[in-house]
Scaffold this motif. Structure first.
Motif, PDB file in Angstrom:
ATOM      1  N   TRP A   4       0.962  -1.260  -0.142  1.00 39.44           N
ATOM      2  CA  TRP A   4       0.015  -0.028  -0.058  1.00 39.44           C
ATOM      3  C   TRP A   4       0.812   1.367   0.016  1.00 39.44           C
ATOM      4  CZ3 TRP A   4      -4.432  -0.682  -1.675  1.00 39.44           C
ATOM      5  CH2 TRP A   4      -5.186  -1.871  -1.294  1.00 39.44           C
ATOM      6  N   ASP A 109      -7.660   6.007  -5.329  1.00 45.26           N
ATOM      7  CA  ASP A 109      -8.954   5.229  -5.300  1.00 45.26           C
ATOM      8  C   ASP A 109      -8.999   4.001  -6.197  1.00 45.26           C
ATOM      9  OD1 ASP A 109     -10.746   4.449  -3.286  1.00 45.26           O
ATOM     10  OD2 ASP A 109     -12.381   5.363  -4.774  1.00 45.26           O
ATOM     11  N   ARG A 112      -6.302   1.191  -6.048  1.00 50.47           N
ATOM     12  CA  ARG A 112      -6.853   0.358  -4.988  1.00 50.47           C
ATOM     13  C   ARG A 112      -7.885  -0.708  -5.316  1.00 50.47           C
ATOM     14  NH1 ARG A 112      -8.613   3.093   0.151  1.00 50.47           N
ATOM     15  NH2 ARG A 112      -8.600   0.894   0.982  1.00 50.47           N
ATOM     16  N   GLU A 115      -6.386  -3.119  -7.957  1.00 50.99           N
ATOM     17  CA  GLU A 115      -5.735  -4.072  -7.468  1.00 50.99           C
ATOM     18  C   GLU A 115      -6.886  -5.174  -6.827  1.00 50.99           C
ATOM     19  OE1 GLU A 115      -3.780  -3.682  -3.430  1.00 50.99           O
ATOM     20  OE2 GLU A 115      -1.724  -4.440  -4.674  1.00 50.99           O
ATOM     21  N   GLU A 116      -7.874  -4.811  -6.182  1.00 46.59           N
ATOM     22  CA  GLU A 116      -8.691  -5.874  -5.620  1.00 46.59           C
ATOM     23  C   GLU A 116      -9.436  -6.377  -6.779  1.00 46.59           C
ATOM     24  OE1 GLU A 116     -11.603  -3.423  -3.392  1.00 46.59           O
ATOM     25  OE2 GLU A 116      -9.889  -2.555  -2.153  1.00 46.59           O
TER      26      GLU A 116
END
Length: 401
Positions: A4, A109, A112, A115-116
């Protein structure tokens, strides 16, 4: 995967890499035709997922067990996630009446969410709006930081500056995603740009609109090609199913030497008033004429005539489709997928559903009022993949096939 900390560092770098690299003035040359895509992509726009989660929205499987929305989507066969990026959303950076909330639909954002989604085996479609706010045919606001740099510039000087800013920003985003091992399979340069981008500088109904639009898109395309030549570039317009409009737009893209790979279009039965077979004809026509594959970038269908608050939503009806029910939504997506899959020679490579996770949640809405910072209503909670309680709807069964 990068940590992160690495992702945050990459996101912060995007705010500082906006200068320096010289651009060639001429448009980019068209690239060699890439290998045709044979995968059929079935996806959704997940840009507001963290917003909904932080507002308290919860998602449930058909059996009532709570689960992550991306897990539910993955298990049903969703294989692509669209993620939008606004430059710097927040108060004072909207259209004067509304603004998009800060900290969402930002580069950080989006990283993230990407990546998910990638962890669940999904391809990534990254959509750059080149604005701090929603963009479409009527609205393409210049980012406030760019507007500050354009002060005092006119004519060629202003376009040259915008060309540089577009190149630098696009390259920065692509480098940050690549550094975070999130290089997108697809990227759209602008959102619903049938009227142009970065108004008024590249508005297509102005005397030099097409020349300016070509320069700005080619600046973004050049950045993508330099960082990740494997990423496919999409140009996204509205009016899917209307051959004349698609032919006009992509015909001019050819005329002005605009560099891209895939033709993208939004298709909503409510807005565009045609059935799925006409959208398939649209894709087939454009593919045959211009030699590029198509993708439907946005689709939405109302499964209830009203939102959760009892008022009509953004999609007041479903155009030529009369069934405003959960089964009607499922039947529509079955028909659409079948039509798009049947386009000859993989002329259409898929469909991305609009805001499928923008469910009912406390104080969640599409934008905030500039006057008092109150949240406006959620205009699409009756068009999602989940009902008003957050439980998955029958439509997701279509994605399994």
């Amino acid at each position: 995967m990068k940590s992160w900390h690495k992702i945050l560092t990459a996101a912060l770098l995007s705010c500082t890499l906006l200068g320096g690299t010289a651009l060639a003035a001429e448009p980019a040359a068209a690239t060699t035709a890439a290998t045709p895509i044979t995968t059929f992509y079935k996806g959704g726009d997940f840009s507001m997922l963290h917003y909904i989660e932080r507002k308290g929205g919860k998602f449930y499987r058909a059996d009532g067990t709570q689960a992550d929305a991306l897990d539910i989507a993955k298990d049903r066969g969703v294989n692509i996630a669209r993620v939008r990026i606004y430059n710097d959303p927040g108060p004072g950076r909207g259209d004067g009446t509304w603004y998009c909330p800060p900290n969402y639909v930002t580069e950080f954002d989006a990283l993230r969410i990407a990546e998910e989604a990638r962890e669940r085996g999904m391809a990534i479609e990254l959509s750059l709006h080149y604005s701090d706010y929603w963009t479409n045919g009527e609205r393409q606001n210049v980012p406030h930081e760019w507007a500050d740099q354009l002060k005092g510039l006119q004519g060629e000087a202003a376009i040259a500056k915008l060309e540089q800013l577009t190149y630098d920003y696009t390259k920065s985003v692509m480098e940050n995603f690549k550094e975070s091992e999130m290089t997108p399979e697809f990227i759209s340069l602008g959102n619903e740009t049938q009227g142009g981008m970065l108004y008024p500088y590249a508005k297509l109904d102005t005397p030099d609109g097409w020349q300016h639009y070509a320069r700005l898109v080619n600046a973004g395309a050049r950045a993508v090609r330099e960082v990740a030549p494997e990423t496919r570039i999409i140009l996204h317009i509205a009016d899917g199913g209307h051959i004349d409009k698609g032919d006009y737009f992509f015909g001019n893209c050819q005329k002005y030497g605009i560099d891209y790979d895939i033709m993208g279009a939004s298709y909503y039965p409510f807005f565009h008033k045609v059935k799925a077979d006409k959208v398939a004809e649209y894709c087939d026509f454009l593919h045959k004429k211009y030699g590029k594959q198509t993708i439907i970038m946005e689709t939405g269908y109302a499964w209830d005539k009203n939102r959760s608050d009892g008022w009509p939503g953004q999609l007041v009806n479903n155009g030529p489709y009369n069934d405003m029910s959960k089964q009607g939504q499922k039947a529509f997506m079955q028909e659409l997928f079948a039509a798009l899959r049947a386009v000859p020679d993989h002329g259409c490579i898929g469909d991305i559903y609009w805001d499928p996770i923008m469910i009912k949640a406390p104080d969640a809405g599409w934008a905030q009022f500039e006057s008092n910072h109150a949240t406006d209503v959620n205009v699409v909670d009756n068009t999602t993949w989940f009902d008003f309680e957050g439980k998955e709807l029958p439509v997701l069964e279509v994605y399994e096939k």
